[in-house]
Design a protein around this motif. Structure first.
Motif, PDB file in Angstrom:
ATOM      1  N   SER A   1       0.831  -1.205   0.000  1.00  0.00           N
ATOM      2  CA  SER A   1       0.000   0.000   0.000  1.00  0.00           C
ATOM      3  C   SER A   1       0.867   1.256   0.000  1.00  0.00           C
ATOM      4  O   SER A   1       0.587   2.229  -0.728  1.00  0.00           O
ATOM      5  CB  SER A   1      -0.923  -0.010   1.218  1.00  0.00           C
ATOM      6  N   THR A   2       1.931   1.243   0.809  1.00  0.00           N
ATOM      7  CA  THR A   2       2.835   2.407   0.865  1.00  0.00           C
ATOM      8  C   THR A   2       3.493   2.650  -0.487  1.00  0.00           C
ATOM      9  O   THR A   2       3.596   3.795  -0.951  1.00  0.00           O
ATOM     10  CB  THR A   2       3.910   2.175   1.938  1.00  0.00           C
ATOM     11  N   LEU A   3       3.915   1.569  -1.139  1.00  0.00           N
ATOM     12  CA  LEU A   3       4.554   1.715  -2.449  1.00  0.00           C
ATOM     13  C   LEU A   3       3.567   2.230  -3.487  1.00  0.00           C
ATOM     14  O   LEU A   3       3.931   3.030  -4.363  1.00  0.00           O
ATOM     15  CB  LEU A   3       5.157   0.380  -2.895  1.00  0.00           C
ATOM     16  N   ALA A   4       2.312   1.788  -3.389  1.00  0.00           N
ATOM     17  CA  ALA A   4       1.296   2.279  -4.327  1.00  0.00           C
ATOM     18  C   ALA A   4       1.070   3.780  -4.133  1.00  0.00           C
ATOM     19  O   ALA A   4       0.950   4.542  -5.106  1.00  0.00           O
ATOM     20  CB  ALA A   4       0.000   1.506  -4.130  1.00  0.00           C
ATOM     21  N   GLN A   5       1.017   4.220  -2.878  1.00  0.00           N
ATOM     22  CA  GLN A   5       0.843   5.650  -2.601  1.00  0.00           C
ATOM     23  C   GLN A   5       2.037   6.459  -3.116  1.00  0.00           C
ATOM     24  O   GLN A   5       1.875   7.548  -3.677  1.00  0.00           O
ATOM     25  CB  GLN A   5       0.677   5.863  -1.091  1.00  0.00           C
ATOM     26  N   GLN A   6       3.238   5.907  -2.918  1.00  0.00           N
ATOM     27  CA  GLN A   6       4.423   6.602  -3.413  1.00  0.00           C
ATOM     28  C   GLN A   6       4.413   6.697  -4.937  1.00  0.00           C
ATOM     29  O   GLN A   6       4.825   7.721  -5.498  1.00  0.00           O
ATOM     30  CB  GLN A   6       5.684   5.890  -2.931  1.00  0.00           C
ATOM     31  N   ALA A   7       3.936   5.648  -5.598  1.00  0.00           N
ATOM     32  CA  ALA A   7       3.854   5.678  -7.051  1.00  0.00           C
ATOM     33  C   ALA A   7       2.902   6.776  -7.522  1.00  0.00           C
ATOM     34  O   ALA A   7       3.190   7.516  -8.476  1.00  0.00           O
ATOM     35  CB  ALA A   7       3.411   4.313  -7.580  1.00  0.00           C
ATOM     36  N   MET A   8       1.741   6.904  -6.842  1.00  0.00           N
ATOM     37  CA  MET A   8       0.783   7.955  -7.210  1.00  0.00           C
ATOM     38  C   MET A   8       1.348   9.344  -6.968  1.00  0.00           C
ATOM     39  O   MET A   8       1.155  10.267  -7.765  1.00  0.00           O
ATOM     40  CB  MET A   8      -0.525   7.751  -6.440  1.00  0.00           C
ATOM     41  N   GLN A   9       2.075   9.508  -5.862  1.00  0.00           N
ATOM     42  CA  GLN A   9       2.666  10.804  -5.559  1.00  0.00           C
ATOM     43  C   GLN A   9       3.721  11.175  -6.598  1.00  0.00           C
ATOM     44  O   GLN A   9       3.785  12.318  -7.076  1.00  0.00           O
ATOM     45  CB  GLN A   9       3.288  10.774  -4.168  1.00  0.00           C
ATOM     46  N   LEU A  10       4.556  10.199  -6.982  1.00  0.00           N
ATOM     47  CA  LEU A  10       5.581  10.463  -7.995  1.00  0.00           C
ATOM     48  C   LEU A  10       4.945  10.796  -9.334  1.00  0.00           C
ATOM     49  O   LEU A  10       5.434  11.661 -10.074  1.00  0.00           O
ATOM     50  CB  LEU A  10       6.508   9.244  -8.123  1.00  0.00           C
ATOM     51  N   ALA A  11       3.827  10.116  -9.657  1.00  0.00           N
ATOM     52  CA  ALA A  11       3.133  10.413 -10.913  1.00  0.00           C
ATOM     53  C   ALA A  11       2.567  11.827 -10.882  1.00  0.00           C
ATOM     54  O   ALA A  11       2.629  12.564 -11.881  1.00  0.00           O
ATOM     55  CB  ALA A  11       2.018   9.397 -11.141  1.00  0.00           C
TER      56      ALA A  11
END
Length: 629
Positions: free
Chosen positions: A92-102
């Protein structure tokens, strides 16, 4: 002068009798572990055939995995994958980080200040134009995400290191700077030359592939000449070979000053490299610089081994290498105290010898030191100081080389060396090239094949192409005892019957780490502070493992930090050292030369090398030994 012929087992015997080394210290040979046999079984042809079949299968798998152990790689990825699979919170944390980077990739408001670019691949202003700025930003976001993704709790540290390293390797290969259509500099060159850069690059690629194919097809492919000739362009500081045995030549350099410091400087380079990295072209030569500062300089030139040297072990490199060189320095100079400096693995050898000989003085009674009971070391001088250049003494965090070292990787390596008797220079060069692939492979490919630029080798690049081998036994012992076992830092390394403790070193230390060192990370080099209690001056120099050491005065953009810890003073962490140690512009060579002078006696009249001690002119014979592998 004719050389004494050696019998196959007399590796440490002196070839030239002009300079007699002390009787060798008794360092017992390591015993090979007996093969484990199943209960009730006896070795026979069937078992030997099965072993050979296993080794052949391992060799095929290793070649498919670029010389690595596929089992080690598979275990690392499985460890990371399974731990990530059972960690929904981390996912979940990695998914949130991916959205933030996008979200961060969305165009910035006009006039928004951009942070300075730290990646050399994207420093050119052309990368700030559309669409290349978006390509660069997307790539850097992917790198940032993967940097976090490989961090999963529970994964073994070695497996995490493997996953992180090979992920970075894959990302470096996929950089938009590596492809013609996504690199604005390549497109600019194509417009300016009407595609001439790409045509020239394709021509060079075809030539390189043909040359590589020819090498693979010929068992004894001819050696290509080095761009910088040894003895003509590099390794030209005037001197004489004053001692030679089966393993080393010892070179003494002619003085160039009217007076010299009374204590000679003995340099122990790494046997992984040709010694003349410290005596490159005259403007880049550490040796020439030291001689010019009034130091009497000696340096070891290691012999490049062949298959007959497969049984040379660590004991030979310590005894016939460092100890015999120390004895020869004392004999040919008359000095009873010497400064000793070791570089990389040569520094590790020197640290072991310095600790093993701790407490030895010329006036000590015979029973005062255990090594005296094992052999005559009366001719060995005492150490006025010890300098360690990018040297590991604690191998618990060995940097990128640790990726290639675990039990299964070593088994693969041992099986390969058993067929040849040595680790080839090509294998070693390939390892270092792999570690530095961003600069040594991808950046070079872009320049040569996409921009159409010809390589312009310098003296350091020429030296880098002059590969060396390591004997089978020595390399296995070195990796097993130091890298895997960390025996030196934990007091479990022995020289003969003597347990080696670095805390026994009382000579003042001058230790150099380099900021961008992937072979001997500076924070690992810094751990010498935890292992010794003596006056220690630590230098953190700009640059990498080689370029940070070859740091001649006058070189642009060179700097270093330096601080001293007196004996008995409290420990300072590497982070605190980096934050507080004063920064100096220029070359650390100047600080080192001044430090050596401070630890030397009053200067005396310089004397030329006696003619009866000279075997031949520098650079000698061993440095010219090259192999096509």
């Amino acid at each position: 002068m004719p050389e004494q012929q050696l019998s196959p087992g007399s590796h440490a015997a002196a070839i030239v009798p002009k300079v007699q080394a002390p009787a060798p210290v008794s360092l017992p040979a390591a015993k090979a572990a007996p093969a484990v046999q199943p209960a009730g079984a006896s070795p026979g042809k069937s078992q030997l055939a099965a072993q050979q079949l296993d080794e052949a299968a391992h060799a095929l798998l290793s070649r498919a995995a670029m010389g690595l152990s596929p089992i080690s790689l598979a275990l690392a990825w499985a460890d990371w994958t399974m731990h990530l699979a059972v960690s929904p919170g981390r996912q979940s944390t990695l998914a949130q980080q991916a959205m933030q980077l996008a979200a961060d990739l969305l165009p910035a408001q006009p006039g928004t200040a951009q942070p300075p670019e730290r990646d050399d691949r994207f420093r050119d202003p052309a990368w700030q134009q559309w669409p290349f700025q978006q390509l660069k930003a997307g790539y850097q976001a992917s790198c940032a995400w993967w940097e976090q993704a490989v961090k999963v709790e529970g994964v073994a540290s070695h497996h995490a290191h493997l996953v992180n390293f090979f992920t970075r390797q894959a990302l470096d290969a996929l950089s938009p700077s590596n492809f013609a259509l996504t690199n604005p500099l390549v497109l600019q060159a194509a417009r300016a030359t009407a595609g001439g850069n790409l045509a020239q690059g394709a021509q060079r690629l075809a030539q390189d592939l043909a040359q590589q194919a020819a090498k693979g097809a010929q068992a004894d492919a001819p050696l290509q000449p080095l761009p910088y000739g040894v003895g003509t362009d590099v390794a030209v500081t005037p001197g004489k070979v004053v001692y030679r045995n089966h393993l080393i030549e010892l070179i003494r350099y002619e003085p160039t000053t009217a007076t010299v410091h009374p204590e000679p400087v003995l340099i122990v380079p790494s046997c992984i490299m040709k010694y003349y990295i410290l005596d490159l072209s005259p403007g880049n030569s550490m040796v020439r610089y030291l001689v010019g500062q009034g130091h009497t300089v000696y340096i070891i030139s290691w012999r490049n081994p062949d298959a007959t040297d497969r049984d040379l072990g660590m004991r030979d490199y310590l005894r016939s290498g460092v100890m015999d060189a120390m004895a020869a320095v004392a004999h040919t100079s008359g000095a009873r105290r010497v400064h000793a400096a070791g570089y990389c693995l040569g520094g590790t050898f020197l640290a072991i010898v310095a600790a093993a000989l701790a407490g030895h003085t010329a006036a000590a009674p015979a029973e005062a030191h255990p090594l005296r009971r094992q052999g005559d070391i009366a001719d060995l001088p005492t150490l006025a100081s010890v300098t360690l250049l990018t040297t590991l003494t604690d191998f618990s965090e060995p940097g990128e080389l640790g990726v290639f070292i675990d039990d299964d990787q070593l088994r693969t390596l041992r099986e390969e060396m058993a067929r040849t008797g040595f680790l080839s220079g090509r294998q070693m060069a390939g390892t270092f090239q792999f570690i530095g692939s961003r600069d040594l492979i991808w950046a070079r490919n872009v320049r040569r094949y996409l921009l159409g630029e010809e390589d312009h080798p310098n003296d350091l690049m020429s030296w880098n192409a002059d590969a060396t081998r390591l004997p089978e036994r020595m390399h296995s012992e070195y990796l097993q005892s130091l890298y895997l076992g960390n025996a030196l830092a934990t007091g479990r390394y022995r020289v003969g019957d003597v347990a080696v403790a670095l805390s026994d070193i009382h000579a003042p230390l001058f230790v150099v780490g380099t900021a961008r060192d992937h072979v001997a990370p500076w924070k690992s080099v810094y751990k010498i502070h935890l292992l010794t209690d003596t006056d220690t001056t630590f230098v953190l120099a700009s640059g990498g493992h080689n370029a940070g050491v070859v740091s001649e005065p006058g070189h642009a953009r060179r700097s270093y930090q330096m601080a001293q810890r007196a004996r008995g003073q409290g420990y300072v962490t590497p982070e605190d050292y980096a934050a507080t140690a004063p920064t100096h512009e220029g070359s650390w060579w100047e600080a080192w030369s001044a430090w050596l002078a401070e630890h030397s006696g009053p200067r005396v009249a310089a004397k030329p090398i006696p003619a009866d001690m000279a075997l031949e002119d520098a650079p000698g014979q061993y440095v010219h030994q090259r192999y096509a592998d």
